[in-house]
Scaffold this motif. Structure first.
Motif, PDB file in Angstrom:
ATOM      1  N   PRO A   4       0.795  -1.237   0.000  1.00  0.00           N
ATOM      2  CA  PRO A   4       0.000   0.000   0.000  1.00  0.00           C
ATOM      3  C   PRO A   4       0.826   1.285   0.000  1.00  0.00           C
ATOM      4  N   MET A   5       1.945   1.319   0.720  1.00  0.00           N
ATOM      5  CA  MET A   5       2.653   2.583   0.889  1.00  0.00           C
ATOM      6  C   MET A   5       3.650   2.800  -0.229  1.00  0.00           C
ATOM      7  N   VAL A   6       3.199   2.792  -1.464  1.00  0.00           N
ATOM      8  CA  VAL A   6       4.096   3.017  -2.593  1.00  0.00           C
ATOM      9  C   VAL A   6       3.614   4.243  -3.330  1.00  0.00           C
ATOM     10  N   SER A   7       4.528   5.198  -3.562  1.00  0.00           N
ATOM     11  CA  SER A   7       4.105   6.378  -4.304  1.00  0.00           C
ATOM     12  C   SER A   7       4.729   6.305  -5.683  1.00  0.00           C
ATOM     13  N   MET A   8       3.909   6.307  -6.718  1.00  0.00           N
ATOM     14  CA  MET A   8       4.407   6.138  -8.071  1.00  0.00           C
ATOM     15  C   MET A   8       4.387   7.447  -8.807  1.00  0.00           C
ATOM     16  N   ASN A   9       5.424   7.640  -9.602  1.00  0.00           N
ATOM     17  CA  ASN A   9       5.538   8.927 -10.258  1.00  0.00           C
ATOM     18  C   ASN A   9       6.323   8.734 -11.537  1.00  0.00           C
ATOM     19  N   GLU A  10       5.671   8.926 -12.697  1.00  0.00           N
ATOM     20  CA  GLU A  10       6.411   8.842 -13.948  1.00  0.00           C
ATOM     21  C   GLU A  10       6.378  10.169 -14.681  1.00  0.00           C
ATOM     22  N   ASN A  11       6.318  11.253 -13.916  1.00  0.00           N
ATOM     23  CA  ASN A  11       6.211  12.547 -14.574  1.00  0.00           C
ATOM     24  C   ASN A  11       7.540  13.042 -15.105  1.00  0.00           C
ATOM     25  N   ASN A  12       8.609  12.404 -14.749  1.00  0.00           N
ATOM     26  CA  ASN A  12       9.928  12.862 -15.148  1.00  0.00           C
ATOM     27  C   ASN A  12      10.092  12.666 -16.662  1.00  0.00           C
ATOM     28  N   PRO A  13      10.452  13.737 -17.394  1.00  0.00           N
ATOM     29  CA  PRO A  13      10.640  13.555 -18.841  1.00  0.00           C
ATOM     30  C   PRO A  13      11.779  12.600 -19.170  1.00  0.00           C
ATOM     31  N   LEU A  14      12.668  12.389 -18.212  1.00  0.00           N
ATOM     32  CA  LEU A  14      13.740  11.435 -18.473  1.00  0.00           C
ATOM     33  C   LEU A  14      13.213  10.020 -18.636  1.00  0.00           C
ATOM     34  N   ILE A  15      11.996   9.766 -18.119  1.00  0.00           N
ATOM     35  CA  ILE A  15      11.400   8.439 -18.313  1.00  0.00           C
ATOM     36  C   ILE A  15      10.542   8.434 -19.560  1.00  0.00           C
ATOM     37  N   THR A  16       9.691   9.415 -19.666  1.00  0.00           N
ATOM     38  CA  THR A  16       8.668   9.341 -20.714  1.00  0.00           C
ATOM     39  C   THR A  16       9.244   9.590 -22.093  1.00  0.00           C
ATOM     40  N   ALA A  17      10.233  10.479 -22.182  1.00  0.00           N
ATOM     41  CA  ALA A  17      10.763  10.797 -23.516  1.00  0.00           C
ATOM     42  C   ALA A  17      11.384   9.574 -24.193  1.00  0.00           C
ATOM     43  N   PRO A  18      12.299   8.864 -23.495  1.00  0.00           N
ATOM     44  CA  PRO A  18      12.834   7.675 -24.165  1.00  0.00           C
ATOM     45  C   PRO A  18      11.764   6.658 -24.523  1.00  0.00           C
ATOM     46  N   LEU A  19      10.822   6.457 -23.580  1.00  0.00           N
ATOM     47  CA  LEU A  19       9.820   5.433 -23.826  1.00  0.00           C
ATOM     48  C   LEU A  19       8.982   5.766 -25.043  1.00  0.00           C
ATOM     49  N   THR A  20       8.550   7.031 -25.134  1.00  0.00           N
ATOM     50  CA  THR A  20       7.717   7.382 -26.285  1.00  0.00           C
ATOM     51  C   THR A  20       8.519   7.319 -27.566  1.00  0.00           C
ATOM     52  N   ARG A  21       9.800   7.714 -27.483  1.00  0.00           N
ATOM     53  CA  ARG A  21      10.626   7.627 -28.678  1.00  0.00           C
ATOM     54  C   ARG A  21      10.737   6.203 -29.174  1.00  0.00           C
ATOM     55  N   LEU A  22      11.016   5.302 -28.238  1.00  0.00           N
ATOM     56  CA  LEU A  22      11.169   3.902 -28.623  1.00  0.00           C
ATOM     57  C   LEU A  22       9.838   3.317 -29.069  1.00  0.00           C
ATOM     58  N   ALA A  23       8.735   3.802 -28.477  1.00  0.00           N
ATOM     59  CA  ALA A  23       7.431   3.308 -28.908  1.00  0.00           C
ATOM     60  C   ALA A  23       7.178   3.701 -30.361  1.00  0.00           C
ATOM     61  N   LEU A  24       7.557   4.959 -30.662  1.00  0.00           N
ATOM     62  CA  LEU A  24       7.434   5.409 -32.045  1.00  0.00           C
ATOM     63  C   LEU A  24       8.259   4.518 -32.969  1.00  0.00           C
ATOM     64  N   GLY A  25       9.472   4.223 -32.513  1.00  0.00           N
ATOM     65  CA  GLY A  25      10.318   3.333 -33.306  1.00  0.00           C
ATOM     66  C   GLY A  25       9.697   1.962 -33.467  1.00  0.00           C
ATOM     67  N   SER A  26       9.128   1.412 -32.351  1.00  0.00           N
ATOM     68  CA  SER A  26       8.545   0.073 -32.425  1.00  0.00           C
ATOM     69  C   SER A  26       7.395   0.030 -33.413  1.00  0.00           C
ATOM     70  N   ILE A  27       6.709   1.156 -33.580  1.00  0.00           N
ATOM     71  CA  ILE A  27       5.560   1.125 -34.490  1.00  0.00           C
ATOM     72  C   ILE A  27       6.011   1.294 -35.928  1.00  0.00           C
ATOM     73  N   THR A  28       6.958   2.202 -36.144  1.00  0.00           N
ATOM     74  CA  THR A  28       7.240   2.576 -37.536  1.00  0.00           C
ATOM     75  C   THR A  28       8.501   1.953 -38.110  1.00  0.00           C
ATOM     76  N   ALA A  29       9.387   1.411 -37.245  1.00  0.00           N
ATOM     77  CA  ALA A  29      10.708   1.001 -37.747  1.00  0.00           C
ATOM     78  C   ALA A  29      10.605  -0.054 -38.827  1.00  0.00           C
ATOM     79  N   GLY A  30       9.690  -0.985 -38.641  1.00  0.00           N
ATOM     80  CA  GLY A  30       9.582  -2.051 -39.622  1.00  0.00           C
ATOM     81  C   GLY A  30       9.272  -1.497 -41.003  1.00  0.00           C
ATOM     82  N   MET A  31       8.310  -0.593 -41.012  1.00  0.00           N
ATOM     83  CA  MET A  31       7.903  -0.045 -42.306  1.00  0.00           C
ATOM     84  C   MET A  31       9.030   0.759 -42.927  1.00  0.00           C
TER      85      MET A  31
END
Lengths: 346, 605
Positions: B440-467
């Motif tokens: 229960p006592m866990v505070s989650m926070n993914e607001n840091n751009p250092l997390i989200t930026a790489p993830l979204t970049r790689l997600a973009l790659g995962s979708i389009t790289a093949g094509m």
């Protein structure tokens, strides 16, 4: 012993030796040998101890048989060749019998059985005489007949002597028996080179005499009849013990001591005669006798027996100086640099 | 216009920019090497590397080689030769892109690490070694890169040195890699003695290549790419920090083995036995890894086994004589696998170090970006149509189905495809869906751009790289155009089967029946009992053999028995025998004298 008796025995010994080494005729040689045998018997049995008497008896029986064999071989040679000249021993069987007889007299394997027991039964000085002086006449006879002798037989006997002297000496604690087997080993070295270079054999014998005399005299001084007596003698005669160690190592043939000279020259001569395997064998078998020499040297100098510390140095020792011991020990340690001169003189 | 100089210079510029964080501290005293500097260097290198790749694609050149000779001493010239062909030119931007994202993520993940600069330097050194391996034109440079990535892998897996498990895992990695290196050195020696060169272009055999060097190469690939038999180090390598797992053990290092086989493809293609060996080894690896992944509870281990399974699939593609397709799978796999690892890293850090998926659940609402990217990654992994993985994976399965090959390999690979879907869906459901099982006592926070930026970049790659990649690279072998409908849809059908299986099984968890001990389940969760069987057996045998040879044979026998002690025993025996002869009886003595004389006379006459 009665001084008259001692002087008669000593004079007879000298007479017998001189007669044999200067004789040309076989019968005279035999005479000298017999005189020697008879003269030394009382010296062996001097103390009338049963062991001494037994030693004297064994000595007499074997030496008498040997002298008879010498006479027999010279007679057969005279029968065949018609002359009694010592240097002209041409008949092969006579030569063989003579070799056997002299081997009994000297103590070469397989005729050596009497030697350790006789030496053990006699006093140290008589043992010295038996090891050195009594070997001289028979050796002279071998030297005179050396060109007719069978080399193979002599080599076989020599190698067996060195081997047996080594192996038997390993198992002894009595010093006289150890020196008997050392004598047998050295006789092996002398015998192996006899046919090829009699001068070298003679040189070996002289050096062996010097070294053995030094050892015997030293042991006589400290009255050491077994290993434990050698071990505890360092408190009484520390310098003598140290010198004894060096003389024993010289007997073993370690450079830079004198005893190295004969071994080195013999191996060189054997190699020149294309007998390299024999040279190798005799050198390796001498390693066995090195072990018991080292043991003696170790006991005389290196180990400390369990004396208490206030017994370390005795205040009273019998300090009668002994010139022969000193001279002989010095010669047996320091003679190696003079080897060219020695080789030329002999 | 000749694009040679352009491609050459720009690639060398990329590589030099990569080296700046390592070299500049030696040149300028007040240059501070921080993680930001390293990340920025890699980002710059990525952006610049797009230029030579574009020039390469636009000009249609086959390959550009840049050759120096380092004259070491008189006759000994070390050739340093870089090759820029379709493989290295495609791999360069992809590797740099993925590394940039991972480094950016690592700035957040390793923020509390005291030696964070050293960590980034290690990652950078690893990247340089990997790029050296991919751009190498001769076996010498390839070997340098090969060993380089091996060493950096060891250092990075054992990053937390105080942890015994990490040290054991690093040691495992080194030993298994070394066994593979034996194969590589064997092939290099064979190459040098047969073709008198280490240039890969000159290694072409007119007829069938002998099997020995090819087996060496396959052994090297098996060691580096964790094929069955040399696989245990890859799951154990999860002891390292998550950025390490993302970079080394998913995208770049583990594909080095497959890359080697792709480079040496002309040699391999002539020998059908070697190709079949690759095929069967790859099929076995992929199925084994997928089976093991079914029952794992550690999120990183699931992704590790998934990597292992995909590597097996790449090996199968090599066995089908389709190196370009294998490389395509390498490229697309890099994106979604790195992303999966970064997502798992975000989840782990947010849950304060919890890696067990049985203790996660319902994270969809709490970490929306992370879990969305997780879903995208898993879908790409399964080969969902028109995501990145589809372009490579579906082509592979189609080629598999339309080739004349070993049926067993085919069946295993299809089963593995189904299992891939199963464990991916299992992971997704247990991590994201349902009621949450976190403390229960866990505070989650993914607001840091250092997390989200790489993830979204790689997600973009995962979708389009093949094509993107398939649009610009011309295939060298004709892809199969026509096939029956069932063959065409085999991959997607297996995937759907796997999904249905996973959903059905997860429904069973609601029925609250006590799970019975099941031998198949035990086999899967014990990773096939491989580790305890193999590790104990070989090390014990080796140590025993060493003791026998060194102690018993050499010390006791030769140096004691044959030498001093044996000799002493002989002399004692001789001495005793001689002493027993001296009886002291004069009669015996005189008798022996007579006998000896008789023998002497008889012998000489």
């Amino acid at each position: 012993m009665n001084p008259y008796a001692t002087s008669i025995m000593t004079f007879s010994l000298i007479l017998g030796t001189t007669i044999t080494i200067s004789s040309n005729h076989w019968v005279l040689a035999w005479t000298g040998l017999e005189i020697n045998t008879l003269a030394i018997i009382p010296l062996i049995a001097k103390s009338h101890h049963p062991r001494a008497v037994e030693a004297a008896t064994k000595y007499f029986l074997t030496q008498a048989a040997a002298s008879a064999l010498v006479l027999f071989s010279s007679m057969t040679n005279a029968w065949v060749t018609g002359q009694w000249d010592i240097t002209q021993m041409n008949h092969p069987t006579s030569c063989l019998l003579l070799t056997a007889a002299i081997a009994i007299k000297l103590g070469l394997v397989p005729f050596h059985f009497w030697f350790p027991e006789v030496l053990q039964g006699s006093p140290l000085m008589t043992a010295l005489l038996l090891s050195t002086l009594m070997k001289f006449p028979p050796l002279t006879l071998l030297l005179l007949t050396s060109k007719s002798l069978d080399p193979a037989l002599l080599t076989a006997m020599a190698l067996a002597s060195t081997a047996l002297g080594g192996w038997m000496g390993l198992n002894q604690t009595q010093t006289r028996k150890i020196l008997a087997f050392s004598s047998i080993s050295h006789l092996g070295w002398i015998a192996i080179i006899l046919v090829y270079s009699p001068k070298l054999a003679l040189l070996t014998f002289y050096l062996y005499t010097i070294m053995t005399s030094a050892v015997f005299l030293a042991l006589n001084k400290i009255k050491a009849l077994n290993l434990s007596m050698i071990m505890t003698s360092w408190t009484k005669t520390p310098v003598l013990n140290a010198t004894l160690m060096l003389v024993l190592l010289s007997l073993a043939g370690l450079p830079p001591l004198t005893g190295f000279m004969p071994k080195w020259l013999i191996i060189q001569e054997l190699t020149k005669q294309e007998m390299t395997p024999a040279a190798m064998a005799i050198a390796m078998l001498s390693l066995l006798s090195l072990f018991f020499y080292l043991r003696l040297a170790y006991h005389s100098t290196i180990t400390l027996p369990p004396n208490s510390s206030n017994h370390m140095k005795q205040w009273y020792t019998s300090k009668t100086p002994s010139t022969p011991t000193a001279v002989l020990a010095s010669l047996s340690i320091l003679l190696l640099p003079l080897s060219p001169m020695m080789h030329a003189i002999v | 216009m000749y694009p040679t100089l352009l491609i050459n210079s720009l690639t060398l510029l990329t590589l030099t920019i990569l080296l700046t964080p390592i070299i500049l501290p030696f040149l300028f005293k007040n240059f501070k090497n921080t993680p930001q500097v390293t990340t920025r260097a890699v980002k710059t290198a990525f952006l610049i590397s797009l230029a030579p790749t574009t020039a390469f694609i636009y000009s249609g050149v086959e390959s550009v080689a840049c050759h120096w000779e380092w004259k070491f001493i008189m006759n000994f010239k070390i050739p340093l030769s870089l090759k820029m062909d379709q493989y290295s030119m495609t791999f360069l931007p992809i590797a740099l892109f993925v590394t940039w994202s991972i480094l950016q993520f690592a700035m957040w993940y390793m923020a509390s690490e005291p030696y964070v600069t050293k960590f980034f330097t290690y990652l950078l050194t690893f990247l340089v070694a990997m790029l050296l391996l991919t751009t190498a034109n001769n076996m010498f440079l390839l070997f340098v890169g090969w060993e380089g990535v091996g060493i950096m892998s060891f250092l990075l897996i054992g990053w937390w040195q105080g942890r015994a498990d990490a040290n054991t895992a690093a040691l495992q990695a080194v030993i298994y890699n070394r066994i593979g290196d034996i194969g590589l050195i064997l092939s290099m020696a064979w190459l040098a003695s047969t073709f008198n060169t280490w240039e890969i272009q000159q290694a072409v055999h007119p007829h069938q290549t002998p099997i020995l060097p090819l087996m060496g190469l396959i052994l090297a690939a098996a060691g580096k790419s964790a094929q069955f038999g040399l696989h245990p180090w890859l799951p154990a390598a999860m002891e390292g920090p998550t950025p390490v797992s993302a970079l080394l053990h998913s995208s770049t290092m583990v594909v080095a083995g497959i890359f080697l086989l792709i480079r040496m493809h002309p040699l391999l293609a002539t020998n059908q036995t070697a190709l079949t060996a690759c095929l069967c080894l790859g099929a076995l690896s992929t199925l084994f890894a997928a089976t093991c992944a079914l029952t794992q509870n550690d999120i990183k281990k699931i992704i590790a086994f998934s990597t292992s399974s995909q590597l097996g699939l790449m090996m199968v593609t090599i066995g089908l004589n389709l190196p370009q397709l294998a490389f395509l799978h390498i490229s697309t796999h890099a994106f979604f696998k790195a992303m999966l690892f970064l997502c798992s890293g975000s989840i782990i850090h947010n849950l304060n170090g919890e890696q067990d998926i049985r203790k996660m659940g319902g994270l969809q609402k709490m970490l929306p970006v992370t879990t969305s990217c997780l879903t995208i990654g898993n879908l790409a992994l399964m080969g969902t149509p028109f995501l990145a993985g589809f372009y490579s994976k579906d082509l592979i399965i189609e080629s598999l189905n339309t080739s004349y090959l070993n049926t067993w390999a085919l069946l295993l690979t299809l089963m593995a495809t189904a299992f891939t879907a199963t464990y991916s869906i299992r992971m997704t459901i247990l991590v994201q869906a349902g009621q949450t099982r976190i403390p229960p006592m866990v505070s989650m926070n993914e607001n840091n751009p250092l997390i989200t930026a790489p993830l979204t970049r790689l997600a973009l790659g995962s979708i389009t790289a093949g094509m993107i990649i398939t649009s610009f690279i011309t295939p060298t072998k004709t892809p199969p155009m026509t096939m029956p409908l069932i063959t065409k849809t085999a991959a997607i059908l297996m995937t759907i089967l796997g999904i249905v299986l996973a959903l059905e099984l997860s429904n069973m968890t609601h029925t609250l029946t006590h799970p019975k001990p099941n031998p198949l389940m035990n086999f899967s969760s014990a990773l096939g009992y491989f580790n305890p069987l193999v590790h104990r057996f070989f090390s014990k045998n080796l140590l025993e053999k060493g003791q026998n040879i060194a102690l018993h044979l050499i010390d006791l026998s030769w140096l004691k028995k044959m030498g001093p002690e044996g000799l002493a025993e002989l002399q004692v025996a001789a001495s005793k025998a001689a002493t027993s002869m001296h009886t002291g009886l004069i009669k015996a003595y005189l008798g022996s004298f007579a006998l000896s004389i008789l023998v002497m006379i008889l012998m000489t006459h």
